[in-house]
Design a protein around this motif. Structure first.
Motif, PDB file in Angstrom:
ATOM      1  N   THR A  98      40.801  56.563  31.234  1.00  0.00           N
ATOM      2  CA  THR A  98      40.917  56.991  32.639  1.00  0.00           C
ATOM      3  C   THR A  98      39.848  56.382  33.542  1.00  0.00           C
ATOM      4  O   THR A  98      39.879  56.605  34.751  1.00  0.00           O
ATOM      5  CB  THR A  98      40.821  58.524  32.770  1.00  0.00           C
ATOM      6  OG1 THR A  98      39.489  58.955  32.451  1.00  0.00           O
ATOM      7  CG2 THR A  98      41.810  59.230  31.846  1.00  0.00           C
ATOM      8  N   GLY A  99      38.890  55.655  32.976  1.00  0.00           N
ATOM      9  CA  GLY A  99      37.728  55.218  33.761  1.00  0.00           C
ATOM     10  C   GLY A  99      37.908  53.939  34.559  1.00  0.00           C
ATOM     11  O   GLY A  99      37.007  53.546  35.293  1.00  0.00           O
ATOM     12  N   GLY A 100      39.064  53.283  34.438  1.00  0.00           N
ATOM     13  CA  GLY A 100      39.293  52.050  35.201  1.00  0.00           C
ATOM     14  C   GLY A 100      38.524  50.875  34.633  1.00  0.00           C
ATOM     15  O   GLY A 100      38.121  50.872  33.462  1.00  0.00           O
ATOM     16  N   GLN A 101      38.326  49.868  35.479  1.00  0.00           N
ATOM     17  CA  GLN A 101      37.682  48.615  35.076  1.00  0.00           C
ATOM     18  C   GLN A 101      36.612  48.259  36.100  1.00  0.00           C
ATOM     19  O   GLN A 101      36.633  48.786  37.220  1.00  0.00           O
ATOM     20  CB  GLN A 101      38.726  47.494  35.039  1.00  0.00           C
ATOM     21  CG  GLN A 101      39.844  47.717  34.040  1.00  0.00           C
ATOM     22  CD  GLN A 101      39.354  47.702  32.603  1.00  0.00           C
ATOM     23  OE1 GLN A 101      38.399  46.999  32.269  1.00  0.00           O
ATOM     24  NE2 GLN A 101      39.989  48.495  31.749  1.00  0.00           N
ATOM     25  N   PRO A 102      35.707  47.349  35.753  1.00  0.00           N
ATOM     26  CA  PRO A 102      34.765  46.869  36.776  1.00  0.00           C
ATOM     27  C   PRO A 102      35.543  46.268  37.953  1.00  0.00           C
ATOM     28  O   PRO A 102      36.539  45.568  37.741  1.00  0.00           O
ATOM     29  CB  PRO A 102      33.957  45.788  36.044  1.00  0.00           C
ATOM     30  CG  PRO A 102      34.101  46.103  34.590  1.00  0.00           C
ATOM     31  CD  PRO A 102      35.461  46.727  34.440  1.00  0.00           C
ATOM     32  N   SER A 103      35.100  46.551  39.164  1.00  0.00           N
ATOM     33  CA  SER A 103      35.745  45.995  40.356  1.00  0.00           C
ATOM     34  C   SER A 103      35.569  44.473  40.366  1.00  0.00           C
ATOM     35  O   SER A 103      34.657  43.943  39.713  1.00  0.00           O
ATOM     36  CB  SER A 103      35.106  46.588  41.611  1.00  0.00           C
ATOM     37  OG  SER A 103      33.757  46.144  41.705  1.00  0.00           O
ATOM     38  N   PRO A 104      36.413  43.755  41.098  1.00  0.00           N
ATOM     39  CA  PRO A 104      36.231  42.293  41.171  1.00  0.00           C
ATOM     40  C   PRO A 104      34.812  41.906  41.592  1.00  0.00           C
ATOM     41  O   PRO A 104      34.238  40.956  41.051  1.00  0.00           O
ATOM     42  CB  PRO A 104      37.265  41.877  42.222  1.00  0.00           C
ATOM     43  CG  PRO A 104      38.339  42.907  42.096  1.00  0.00           C
ATOM     44  CD  PRO A 104      37.626  44.203  41.796  1.00  0.00           C
ATOM     45  N   ARG A 105      34.226  42.647  42.538  1.00  0.00           N
ATOM     46  CA  ARG A 105      32.881  42.296  43.013  1.00  0.00           C
ATOM     47  C   ARG A 105      31.815  42.582  41.950  1.00  0.00           C
ATOM     48  O   ARG A 105      30.893  41.784  41.759  1.00  0.00           O
ATOM     49  CB  ARG A 105      32.565  43.058  44.302  1.00  0.00           C
ATOM     50  CG  ARG A 105      31.334  42.524  44.977  1.00  0.00           C
ATOM     51  CD  ARG A 105      31.401  42.508  46.463  1.00  0.00           C
ATOM     52  NE  ARG A 105      31.797  43.772  47.054  1.00  0.00           N
ATOM     53  CZ  ARG A 105      32.106  43.897  48.345  1.00  0.00           C
ATOM     54  NH1 ARG A 105      32.031  42.865  49.148  1.00  0.00           N
ATOM     55  NH2 ARG A 105      32.460  45.073  48.818  1.00  0.00           N
ATOM     56  N   LEU A 106      31.941  43.726  41.247  1.00  0.00           N
ATOM     57  CA  LEU A 106      30.973  44.010  40.178  1.00  0.00           C
ATOM     58  C   LEU A 106      31.145  43.022  39.034  1.00  0.00           C
ATOM     59  O   LEU A 106      30.155  42.516  38.486  1.00  0.00           O
ATOM     60  CB  LEU A 106      31.139  45.456  39.676  1.00  0.00           C
ATOM     61  CG  LEU A 106      30.241  45.845  38.498  1.00  0.00           C
ATOM     62  CD1 LEU A 106      28.759  45.622  38.832  1.00  0.00           C
ATOM     63  CD2 LEU A 106      30.485  47.299  38.086  1.00  0.00           C
ATOM     64  N   LEU A 107      32.392  42.727  38.679  1.00  0.00           N
ATOM     65  CA  LEU A 107      32.634  41.778  37.589  1.00  0.00           C
ATOM     66  C   LEU A 107      32.028  40.414  37.922  1.00  0.00           C
ATOM     67  O   LEU A 107      31.407  39.771  37.060  1.00  0.00           O
ATOM     68  CB  LEU A 107      34.138  41.645  37.336  1.00  0.00           C
ATOM     69  CG  LEU A 107      34.526  40.780  36.124  1.00  0.00           C
ATOM     70  CD1 LEU A 107      33.931  41.341  34.830  1.00  0.00           C
ATOM     71  CD2 LEU A 107      36.044  40.673  36.014  1.00  0.00           C
ATOM     72  N   ALA A 108      32.165  39.991  39.173  1.00  0.00           N
ATOM     73  CA  ALA A 108      31.585  38.700  39.583  1.00  0.00           C
ATOM     74  C   ALA A 108      30.065  38.725  39.444  1.00  0.00           C
ATOM     75  O   ALA A 108      29.450  37.747  38.995  1.00  0.00           O
ATOM     76  CB  ALA A 108      31.987  38.389  41.021  1.00  0.00           C
ATOM     77  N   ALA A 109      29.448  39.853  39.815  1.00  0.00           N
ATOM     78  CA  ALA A 109      27.990  39.970  39.707  1.00  0.00           C
ATOM     79  C   ALA A 109      27.554  39.977  38.240  1.00  0.00           C
ATOM     80  O   ALA A 109      26.517  39.403  37.884  1.00  0.00           O
ATOM     81  CB  ALA A 109      27.514  41.241  40.416  1.00  0.00           C
ATOM     82  N   ILE A 110      28.348  40.635  37.396  1.00  0.00           N
ATOM     83  CA  ILE A 110      28.047  40.670  35.957  1.00  0.00           C
ATOM     84  C   ILE A 110      28.139  39.266  35.363  1.00  0.00           C
ATOM     85  O   ILE A 110      27.259  38.840  34.604  1.00  0.00           O
ATOM     86  CB  ILE A 110      29.004  41.654  35.230  1.00  0.00           C
ATOM     87  CG1 ILE A 110      28.605  43.109  35.538  1.00  0.00           C
ATOM     88  CG2 ILE A 110      29.017  41.403  33.723  1.00  0.00           C
ATOM     89  CD1 ILE A 110      29.594  44.152  35.026  1.00  0.00           C
TER      90      ILE A 110
END
Ligand code: MN
Length: 217
Positions: A98-110
């Protein structure tokens, strides 16, 4: 002061945002019952007792305490940190799936900082494994806006002014590696707990914290 005699405030135990069994099988219900209902409750009670005993602490918010922790009593460091860390911890977890995924912006930063999501996860698990004894692994937004993985001992956290400057920032993800967080299900296998824990990360909440931390700069 016994817990039963502790003042009722100003700090209170927040309700869990899900049932005690909701994170199973990653975190079992008995662990949640003890961790939230006994350990976290004790931090709150002990923090209230410390505040009641020291007029200089009256009216200070938890966040204000973190920012000047180097000047405050050890009981506030341990129990104020314990209260902040655990309130955060319950919020950044959610039932499996239920927790979803990293957002596109967070994923890009990661990806920018660690190379890939799996590489970040490995770095975070390593931080948890390397923390000797009790403590926490963190993903923080540093004052320069960059992400970093850190760890702290006991109930310290990266908001505290007594943490080395390079390790300081706004936590957006954190995992409790005290034995009380995993011992009933995982025994001494901290690495197994760290690897399994990703299934209960509430990325929706982490994404929101990432955006808040970026705006705060
Ligand atoms: Mn804990």
């Amino acid at each position: 002061m016994a817990a039963a005699e502790a003042p009722a405030g100003p700090f209170t135990l927040p309700p869990l945002p899900y049932a005690e069994e909701a994170l199973a099988p990653v975190i079992d219900a008995e662990t949640m019952k003890l961790h939230w209902g006994a350990h976290h409750r004790a931090y709150v009670n002990n923090l209230n007792a410390a505040v009641a005993a020291d007029p200089a602490l009256a009216g200070l918010s938890l966040e204000a305490m973190m920012a000047r922790m180097s000047t405050l009593p050890k009981a506030v460091r341990d129990n104020g940190g314990g209260h902040w860390n655990h309130s955060f911890f319950w919020a950044i977890m959610a039932p499996p799936g239920t927790g979803g995924q990293p957002s596109p912006r967070l994923l890009a930063a990661i990806i920018d900082q660690f190379g890939s999501l799996p590489a970040f996860r490995k770095a975070f698990e390593q931080a948890g494994l390397r923390q000797f004894g009790s403590g926490w692994a963190w993903l923080i937004v540093k004052p320069d806006g960059k992400l970093a993985v850190t760890s702290t001992a006991n109930q310290d956290n990266p908001l505290m002014d007594l943490v080395p400057a390079a390790e300081r920032g706004v936590p957006i993800l954190g995992n409790d590696v005290w034995e009380h967080a995993y011992y009933l299900s995982y025994r001494n296998r901290r690495g197994d707990y760290l690897a399994k824990w990703w299934e209960v990360v509430n990325w929706n909440d982490v994404n929101r914290r990432f955006e808040d931390a970026r705006k705060r700069r």
